[in-house]
Design a protein around this motif. Structure first.
Motif, PDB file in Angstrom:
ATOM      1  N   TYR A   1       4.719  28.960 -61.119  1.00 44.28           N
ATOM      2  CA  TYR A   1       4.808  27.436 -61.633  1.00 44.28           C
ATOM      3  C   TYR A   1       3.493  27.526 -61.956  1.00 44.28           C
ATOM      4  CZ  TYR A   1       5.321  23.159 -60.958  1.00 44.28           C
ATOM      5  OH  TYR A   1       5.617  21.493 -61.365  1.00 44.28           O
TER       6      TYR A   1
ATOM      7  N   LYS B   1       5.682  12.847 -59.522  1.00 41.60           N
ATOM      8  CA  LYS B   1       5.565  14.068 -61.055  1.00 41.60           C
ATOM      9  C   LYS B   1       6.339  15.590 -60.860  1.00 41.60           C
ATOM     10  CE  LYS B   1       1.129  14.628 -62.112  1.00 41.60           C
ATOM     11  NZ  LYS B   1       0.966  16.007 -62.710  1.00 41.60           N
ATOM     12  N   SER B   2       7.428  15.035 -61.980  1.00 43.77           N
ATOM     13  CA  SER B   2       8.457  16.043 -61.852  1.00 43.77           C
ATOM     14  C   SER B   2       9.583  16.513 -61.266  1.00 43.77           C
ATOM     15  CB  SER B   2       7.552  17.222 -62.851  1.00 43.77           C
ATOM     16  OG  SER B   2       7.161  16.852 -63.441  1.00 43.77           O
TER      17      SER B   2
ATOM     18  N   MET C   1       3.954  25.765 -51.863  1.00 46.73           N
ATOM     19  CA  MET C   1       3.150  24.974 -52.853  1.00 46.73           C
ATOM     20  C   MET C   1       1.615  24.255 -51.770  1.00 46.73           C
ATOM     21  SD  MET C   1       4.566  24.037 -55.556  1.00 46.73           S
ATOM     22  CE  MET C   1       5.856  24.332 -56.473  1.00 46.73           C
TER      23      MET C   1
ATOM     24  N   GLN D   1       3.374  25.225 -65.844  1.00 46.72           N
ATOM     25  CA  GLN D   1       3.636  23.765 -64.940  1.00 46.72           C
ATOM     26  C   GLN D   1       2.284  23.269 -66.379  1.00 46.72           C
ATOM     27  OE1 GLN D   1       5.549  21.755 -64.546  1.00 46.72           O
ATOM     28  NE2 GLN D   1       5.080  20.107 -64.165  1.00 46.72           N
TER      29      GLN D   1
ATOM     30  N   GLY E   1       3.823  19.442 -55.337  1.00 50.46           N
ATOM     31  CA  GLY E   1       3.239  20.902 -56.084  1.00 50.46           C
ATOM     32  C   GLY E   1       2.252  21.273 -55.551  1.00 50.46           C
TER      33      GLY E   1
ATOM     34  N   ALA F   1       5.417  15.169 -53.777  1.00 42.70           N
ATOM     35  CA  ALA F   1       6.024  16.564 -54.377  1.00 42.70           C
ATOM     36  C   ALA F   1       4.710  16.475 -55.003  1.00 42.70           C
ATOM     37  CB  ALA F   1       7.493  16.122 -55.032  1.00 42.70           C
TER      38      ALA F   1
ATOM     39  N   GLU G   1      16.995  17.800 -47.348  1.00 43.68           N
ATOM     40  CA  GLU G   1      15.374  17.389 -48.705  1.00 43.68           C
ATOM     41  C   GLU G   1      14.309  18.713 -48.356  1.00 43.68           C
ATOM     42  OE1 GLU G   1      13.084  14.245 -48.985  1.00 43.68           O
ATOM     43  OE2 GLU G   1      12.931  14.102 -46.840  1.00 43.68           O
TER      44      GLU G   1
ATOM     45  N   GLY H   1       9.117  15.029 -47.025  1.00 39.69           N
ATOM     46  CA  GLY H   1       9.541  15.069 -48.238  1.00 39.69           C
ATOM     47  C   GLY H   1       9.599  13.082 -48.772  1.00 39.69           C
ATOM     48  N   PHE H   2      10.224  12.999 -49.841  1.00 39.97           N
ATOM     49  CA  PHE H   2      10.087  11.466 -50.212  1.00 39.97           C
ATOM     50  C   PHE H   2      10.957  10.933 -49.165  1.00 39.97           C
ATOM     51  CE2 PHE H   2      10.414  13.669 -54.426  1.00 39.97           C
ATOM     52  CZ  PHE H   2       9.766  13.443 -55.089  1.00 39.97           C
TER      53      PHE H   2
ATOM     54  N   ASP I   1       4.285  17.425 -49.985  1.00 41.37           N
ATOM     55  CA  ASP I   1       4.974  18.450 -50.169  1.00 41.37           C
ATOM     56  C   ASP I   1       6.070  19.060 -49.550  1.00 41.37           C
ATOM     57  OD1 ASP I   1       5.362  19.666 -53.673  1.00 41.37           O
ATOM     58  OD2 ASP I   1       6.799  20.316 -51.523  1.00 41.37           O
ATOM     59  N   VAL I   2       7.457  19.311 -49.508  1.00 36.91           N
ATOM     60  CA  VAL I   2       8.387  20.131 -48.131  1.00 36.91           C
ATOM     61  C   VAL I   2       7.090  21.376 -48.671  1.00 36.91           C
ATOM     62  CG1 VAL I   2      10.379  18.248 -48.440  1.00 36.91           C
ATOM     63  CG2 VAL I   2       9.924  20.338 -50.709  1.00 36.91           C
ATOM     64  N   SER I   3       7.250  22.619 -49.501  1.00 32.99           N
ATOM     65  CA  SER I   3       6.957  23.514 -49.602  1.00 32.99           C
ATOM     66  C   SER I   3       5.792  24.311 -49.451  1.00 32.99           C
ATOM     67  CB  SER I   3       7.293  23.857 -51.379  1.00 32.99           C
ATOM     68  OG  SER I   3       6.460  24.671 -51.363  1.00 32.99           O
TER      69      SER I   3
HETATM   70  C1  LIG Z   1       8.680  20.549 -60.561  1.00 36.24           C
HETATM   71  S1  LIG Z   1       7.454  20.571 -58.863  1.00 36.24           S
HETATM   72  C2  LIG Z   1       6.352  19.335 -59.346  1.00 36.24           C
HETATM   73  C3  LIG Z   1       5.159  19.646 -58.587  1.00 36.24           C
HETATM   74  C4  LIG Z   1       3.991  18.574 -59.107  1.00 36.24           C
HETATM   75  N1  LIG Z   1       4.318  17.109 -58.825  1.00 36.24           N
HETATM   76  C5  LIG Z   1       3.323  19.028 -60.695  1.00 36.24           C
HETATM   77  O1  LIG Z   1       3.825  17.946 -60.985  1.00 36.24           O
HETATM   78  O2  LIG Z   1       3.259  19.912 -60.604  1.00 36.24           O
HETATM   79  C6  LIG Z   1       8.191  19.648 -58.215  1.00 36.24           C
HETATM   80  C7  LIG Z   1       8.228  19.638 -56.300  1.00 36.24           C
HETATM   81  O3  LIG Z   1       9.064  18.925 -55.420  1.00 36.24           O
HETATM   82  C8  LIG Z   1       8.822  19.312 -54.472  1.00 36.24           C
HETATM   83  N2  LIG Z   1      10.360  18.961 -53.362  1.00 36.24           N
HETATM   84  C9  LIG Z   1      11.465  18.768 -54.368  1.00 36.24           C
HETATM   85  N3  LIG Z   1      12.622  18.777 -52.892  1.00 36.24           N
HETATM   86  C10 LIG Z   1      10.877  17.376 -52.539  1.00 36.24           C
HETATM   87  C11 LIG Z   1      11.260  16.671 -51.467  1.00 36.24           C
HETATM   88  N4  LIG Z   1      12.877  15.995 -50.957  1.00 36.24           N
HETATM   89  N5  LIG Z   1      10.062  15.903 -50.820  1.00 36.24           N
HETATM   90  C12 LIG Z   1       9.061  16.150 -51.596  1.00 36.24           C
HETATM   91  N6  LIG Z   1       8.735  17.055 -52.138  1.00 36.24           N
HETATM   92  C13 LIG Z   1      10.292  17.804 -52.603  1.00 36.24           C
HETATM   93  C14 LIG Z   1       8.785  21.083 -54.599  1.00 36.24           C
HETATM   94  O4  LIG Z   1       8.280  21.875 -52.989  1.00 36.24           O
HETATM   95  C15 LIG Z   1       7.570  21.137 -55.716  1.00 36.24           C
HETATM   96  O5  LIG Z   1       6.492  21.631 -55.476  1.00 36.24           O
END
Ligand SMILES: C[S@@+](CC[C@H](N)C(=O)[O-])C[C@H]1O[C@@H](n2cnc3c(N)ncnc32)[C@H](O)[C@@H]1O
Length: 238
Positions: free
Chosen positions: A34, A128-129, A90, A38, A66, A64, A17, A111-112, A85-87
């Motif tokens: 982003y 979200k998202s 972010m 967003q 973000g 997540a 992930e 991560g999730f 968050d994994v990033s």
């Molecule tokens: C499209 S962004 C959404 C961010 C925020 N929730 C928003 O609504 O603006 C997706 C986010 O998911 C994170 N992400 C991706 N895979 C993930 C995982 N397995 N666990 C946690 N975060 C994850 C990414 O790093 C990114 O910050």
């Protein structure tokens, strides 16, 4: 930020992930873009927190998270707020946002699937998202993890690209979404971003998520398909 001590080790067959999926978010510039695209809106975050009953003293986890706007707004109203968050990029952006307004929150690089919530049961978990970043098999494991971090009766809020159109109409519905949502370069997410979303990420149907939510131990309080391609679930942990 190294992976936090709120993660658990995983076997070799486990989903990776931390590997990026979809649009590039791997640099500070991409993260700032982003955040702009967003349309981050603290008023909308506040309205959501009101709906979910988040008040001073509530414990909220945003998975997540973000760029962290929802977590920051929760912390500003006195909630114990955690952003996961994994990033690294972010989380750095989210922490800077919190510092700018003097909000104190817990930030976890996790991560999730591997986040272990150690702060006591949460009242509210949001995401979200982002759940679409996991294939369906792994979404189910993520939802089990969410259920495990919530107190009984606690609320889970899910917003995502979630399909509610009839499966046979997929081509026309997806094409219409991509054509209406795509913006010119520098004015928002582009048509190519949405095309990549459909091609490379794992958005799924509402009826699949319903079954997963129920199997993870949630009662679905409401499901609102806002459009044929987006929707939200509000759930209560049984
Ligand atoms: C499209 S962004 C959404 C961010 C925020 N929730 C928003 O609504 O603006 C997706 C986010 O998911 C994170 N992400 C991706 N895979 C993930 C995982 N397995 N666990 C946690 N975060 C994850 C990414 O790093 C990114 O910050």
């Amino acid at each position: 930020m190294p992976r936090s001590d709120t993660t658990r080790p995983r076997p070799a067959w486990f989903f990776r992930e931390y590997e990026p999926v979809g649009i590039d978010l791997g640099s500070p510039a991409a993260v700032a873009a982003y955040d702009r695209n967003q349309g981050t809106d603290p008023d909308a975050d506040d309205a959501l927190l009101d709906r979910l009953g988040v008040v001073a003293g509530s414990r909220l986890v945003d998975l997540a998270c973000g760029t962290g706007s929802l977590v920051v707004q929760a912390a500003r109203r006195g909630a114990e707020a955690h952003g996961v968050d994994v990033s690294e990029e972010m989380l750095a952006f989210a922490q800077a946002r919190a510092e700018r307004v003097g909000a104190s929150a817990g930030w976890h690089r996790a991560g999730f699937l591997d986040y272990v919530h150690r702060a006591g049961h949460a009242d509210v978990v949001t995401t979200k998202s982002a759940l679409h970043q996991l294939p369906d098999f792994w979404k189910q494991q993520a939802l089990l993890n969410v259920a495990g971090m919530l107190r009984p009766g606690g609320t889970f809020y899910l917003w995502d690209v979630i399909f509610s159109f009839p499966p046979a109409d997929f081509e026309e519905r997806l094409q219409r979404w991509i054509e209406t949502a795509g913006r010119p370069e520098d004015q928002g997410f582009t048509r190519a971003d949405f095309e990549a979303h459909v091609r490379e990420e794992f958005s799924t149907y509402a009826w699949i998520l319903e079954g997963m939510l129920e199997r993870a131990g949630f009662e679905i309080v409401s499901h609102a398909p806002r459009t044929p391609t987006h929707g939200e679930f509000v759930c209560r942990r049984r």
